[in-house]
Scaffold this motif. Structure first.
Motif, PDB file in Angstrom:
ATOM      1  N   THR A 225      64.517 181.701  58.361  1.00 25.68           N
ATOM      2  CA  THR A 225      65.874 182.249  58.365  1.00 25.68           C
ATOM      3  C   THR A 225      66.593 181.743  57.115  1.00 25.68           C
ATOM      4  O   THR A 225      66.136 180.793  56.453  1.00 25.68           O
ATOM      5  CB  THR A 225      66.663 181.798  59.608  1.00 25.68           C
ATOM      6  N   TRP A 226      67.749 182.336  56.830  1.00 18.62           N
ATOM      7  CA  TRP A 226      68.519 181.887  55.669  1.00 18.62           C
ATOM      8  C   TRP A 226      68.956 180.434  55.837  1.00 18.62           C
ATOM      9  O   TRP A 226      68.891 179.646  54.891  1.00 18.62           O
ATOM     10  CB  TRP A 226      69.720 182.802  55.439  1.00 18.62           C
ATOM     11  N   ALA A 227      69.365 180.058  57.034  1.00 21.61           N
ATOM     12  CA  ALA A 227      69.791 178.669  57.281  1.00 21.61           C
ATOM     13  C   ALA A 227      68.637 177.706  57.032  1.00 21.61           C
ATOM     14  O   ALA A 227      68.829 176.627  56.443  1.00 21.61           O
ATOM     15  CB  ALA A 227      70.321 178.529  58.704  1.00 21.61           C
ATOM     16  N   GLU A 228      67.436 178.061  57.462  1.00 23.92           N
ATOM     17  CA  GLU A 228      66.273 177.202  57.229  1.00 23.92           C
ATOM     18  C   GLU A 228      65.966 177.091  55.741  1.00 23.92           C
ATOM     19  O   GLU A 228      65.633 176.004  55.241  1.00 23.92           O
ATOM     20  CB  GLU A 228      65.051 177.755  57.976  1.00 23.92           C
ATOM     21  N   LEU A 229      66.093 178.205  55.030  1.00 23.41           N
ATOM     22  CA  LEU A 229      65.845 178.181  53.584  1.00 23.41           C
ATOM     23  C   LEU A 229      66.851 177.285  52.869  1.00 23.41           C
ATOM     24  O   LEU A 229      66.467 176.488  52.010  1.00 23.41           O
ATOM     25  CB  LEU A 229      65.907 179.602  53.017  1.00 23.41           C
ATOM     26  N   GLU A 230      68.131 177.407  53.216  1.00 23.77           N
ATOM     27  CA  GLU A 230      69.146 176.563  52.582  1.00 23.77           C
ATOM     28  C   GLU A 230      68.938 175.093  52.919  1.00 23.77           C
ATOM     29  O   GLU A 230      69.137 174.230  52.056  1.00 23.77           O
ATOM     30  CB  GLU A 230      70.541 177.014  52.990  1.00 23.77           C
TER      31      GLU A 230
ATOM     32  N   GLN B 124      66.154 173.626  53.471  1.00 23.43           N
ATOM     33  CA  GLN B 124      64.967 173.138  52.765  1.00 23.43           C
ATOM     34  C   GLN B 124      65.115 173.181  51.247  1.00 23.43           C
ATOM     35  O   GLN B 124      64.638 172.292  50.548  1.00 23.43           O
ATOM     36  CB  GLN B 124      63.750 173.965  53.181  1.00 23.43           C
ATOM     37  N   PHE B 125      65.786 174.221  50.718  1.00 25.62           N
ATOM     38  CA  PHE B 125      65.796 174.439  49.271  1.00 25.62           C
ATOM     39  C   PHE B 125      67.180 174.433  48.640  1.00 25.62           C
ATOM     40  O   PHE B 125      67.316 174.659  47.435  1.00 25.62           O
ATOM     41  CB  PHE B 125      65.124 175.776  48.939  1.00 25.62           C
ATOM     42  N   GLY B 126      68.231 174.204  49.423  1.00 23.09           N
ATOM     43  CA  GLY B 126      69.591 174.179  48.866  1.00 23.09           C
ATOM     44  C   GLY B 126      70.031 175.542  48.356  1.00 23.09           C
ATOM     45  O   GLY B 126      69.947 176.535  49.065  1.00 23.09           O
ATOM     46  N   GLU B 127      70.486 175.583  47.103  1.00 25.66           N
ATOM     47  CA  GLU B 127      71.009 176.822  46.500  1.00 25.66           C
ATOM     48  C   GLU B 127      69.915 177.730  45.940  1.00 25.66           C
ATOM     49  O   GLU B 127      70.185 178.890  45.604  1.00 25.66           O
ATOM     50  CB  GLU B 127      71.984 176.470  45.366  1.00 25.66           C
ATOM     51  N   GLU B 128      68.688 177.245  45.835  1.00 28.80           N
ATOM     52  CA  GLU B 128      67.622 178.024  45.193  1.00 28.80           C
ATOM     53  C   GLU B 128      67.369 179.391  45.833  1.00 28.80           C
ATOM     54  O   GLU B 128      67.162 180.368  45.105  1.00 28.80           O
ATOM     55  CB  GLU B 128      66.323 177.225  45.154  1.00 28.80           C
ATOM     56  N   PRO B 129      67.378 179.523  47.164  1.00 21.18           N
ATOM     57  CA  PRO B 129      67.109 180.851  47.744  1.00 21.18           C
ATOM     58  C   PRO B 129      68.069 181.938  47.278  1.00 21.18           C
ATOM     59  O   PRO B 129      67.677 183.102  47.154  1.00 21.18           O
ATOM     60  CB  PRO B 129      67.225 180.611  49.253  1.00 21.18           C
ATOM     61  N   ARG B 130      69.317 181.602  46.997  1.00 18.74           N
ATOM     62  CA  ARG B 130      70.265 182.606  46.486  1.00 18.74           C
ATOM     63  C   ARG B 130      69.748 183.175  45.175  1.00 18.74           C
ATOM     64  O   ARG B 130      69.776 184.375  44.935  1.00 18.74           O
ATOM     65  CB  ARG B 130      71.657 181.975  46.313  1.00 18.74           C
ATOM     66  N   GLY B 131      69.255 182.328  44.299  1.00 24.85           N
ATOM     67  CA  GLY B 131      68.698 182.792  43.032  1.00 24.85           C
ATOM     68  C   GLY B 131      67.452 183.640  43.230  1.00 24.85           C
ATOM     69  O   GLY B 131      67.240 184.630  42.525  1.00 24.85           O
ATOM     70  N   TRP B 132      66.623 183.264  44.198  1.00 20.39           N
ATOM     71  CA  TRP B 132      65.402 184.040  44.456  1.00 20.39           C
ATOM     72  C   TRP B 132      65.728 185.443  44.941  1.00 20.39           C
ATOM     73  O   TRP B 132      65.147 186.414  44.496  1.00 20.39           O
ATOM     74  CB  TRP B 132      64.527 183.344  45.487  1.00 20.39           C
ATOM     75  N   ILE B 133      66.657 185.546  45.876  1.00 18.85           N
ATOM     76  CA  ILE B 133      66.985 186.856  46.437  1.00 18.85           C
ATOM     77  C   ILE B 133      67.718 187.708  45.390  1.00 18.85           C
ATOM     78  O   ILE B 133      67.505 188.924  45.313  1.00 18.85           O
ATOM     79  CB  ILE B 133      67.758 186.723  47.771  1.00 18.85           C
ATOM     80  N   ASP B 134      68.554 187.068  44.553  1.00 24.11           N
ATOM     81  CA  ASP B 134      69.199 187.797  43.462  1.00 24.11           C
ATOM     82  C   ASP B 134      68.151 188.316  42.477  1.00 24.11           C
ATOM     83  O   ASP B 134      68.273 189.438  41.971  1.00 24.11           O
ATOM     84  CB  ASP B 134      70.214 186.917  42.732  1.00 24.11           C
ATOM     85  N   ALA B 135      67.128 187.518  42.198  1.00 24.75           N
ATOM     86  CA  ALA B 135      66.055 187.944  41.289  1.00 24.75           C
ATOM     87  C   ALA B 135      65.295 189.143  41.860  1.00 24.75           C
ATOM     88  O   ALA B 135      64.985 190.089  41.132  1.00 24.75           O
ATOM     89  CB  ALA B 135      65.098 186.788  41.019  1.00 24.75           C
ATOM     90  N   LEU B 136      65.017 189.114  43.154  1.00 23.85           N
ATOM     91  CA  LEU B 136      64.331 190.251  43.776  1.00 23.85           C
ATOM     92  C   LEU B 136      65.175 191.520  43.690  1.00 23.85           C
ATOM     93  O   LEU B 136      64.633 192.625  43.639  1.00 23.85           O
ATOM     94  CB  LEU B 136      64.004 189.954  45.240  1.00 23.85           C
TER      95      LEU B 136
END
Length: 191
Positions: free
Chosen positions: A87-92, A94-106
């Motif tokens: 889930t998004w909460a689990e990603l944040e 574990q990885f902090g702000e990085e998932p936002r950059g990943w989803i923006d890149a996709l």
């Protein structure tokens, strides 16, 4: 000559209800609610149907009145890499702000960045663009797909950068003389 393209996000599954990215090899069936939404879809029965090879898209197509679709591997969801199964909460957590950059890149057709182990924005959009380029010049086509490819097609065709399409939602595009326009966005309803 005018092409009408109906982009259909598959109806709801358990991972959708959990707001979780599906595991890489997960092929969840539709939930009971999803089955009701799929059965309530109203699409032109004369249209040529295409579907991502997943169970959830094929079930959506079948319940909407399209038991036989052209297999379209290009319409598969983006490869989420390390994001899969979380889930998004689990990603944040574990990885902090990085998932936002990943989803923006996709979501960026020019991005060479990806979630670790996933697909780049450029590769993902190129896959969708190649499928779009092979569509006929006129007629009606339905694409049973996922949120990511549906949104990528909207970005590529009409420049729509952000939208929310719930499971079972439909975007209708038209193309004439090489130009695309958005005709309709509709959210799903159960019968």
């Amino acid at each position: 000559m005018t092409l009408t393209l109906h982009l259909v996000r598959h109806a709801a599954t358990a991972p959708n209800a959990q707001r979780r990215y599906p595991h890489a090899n997960e092929d969840a069936p539709l939930s009971p609610e999803g089955r009701a939404v799929a059965a309530g879809l109203r699409l032109p029965l004369h249209a040529t149907p295409h579907a991502s090879p997943t169970l959830r898209t094929r079930e959506t197509a079948q319940l909407a009145g399209f038991p036989h679709c052209i297999a379209a591997p290009a319409l598969a969801e983006a490869a989420f890499g390390v994001m899969a199964g979380q889930t998004w909460a689990e990603l944040e957590a574990q990885f902090g702000e990085e998932p936002r950059g990943w989803i923006d890149a996709l979501g960026d057709p020019e991005s060479e960045t990806s979630p670790p182990g996933g697909e780049t924005g450029r590769a993902f959009h190129a896959r969708i663009q190649n499928w779009l380029a092979q569509l006929p010049q006129d007629g009606d086509v339905i694409a049973f797909t996922h949120a990511g490819p549906l949104l990528a097609a909207l970005r590529l065709c009409v420049g729509l950068r952000a939208a929310e399409i719930a499971p079972g939602g439909v975007a209708v595009l038209k193309r004439a003389e090489g130009h695309w326009w958005l005709r309709e966005l509709r959210q799903a309803r159960a019968n």
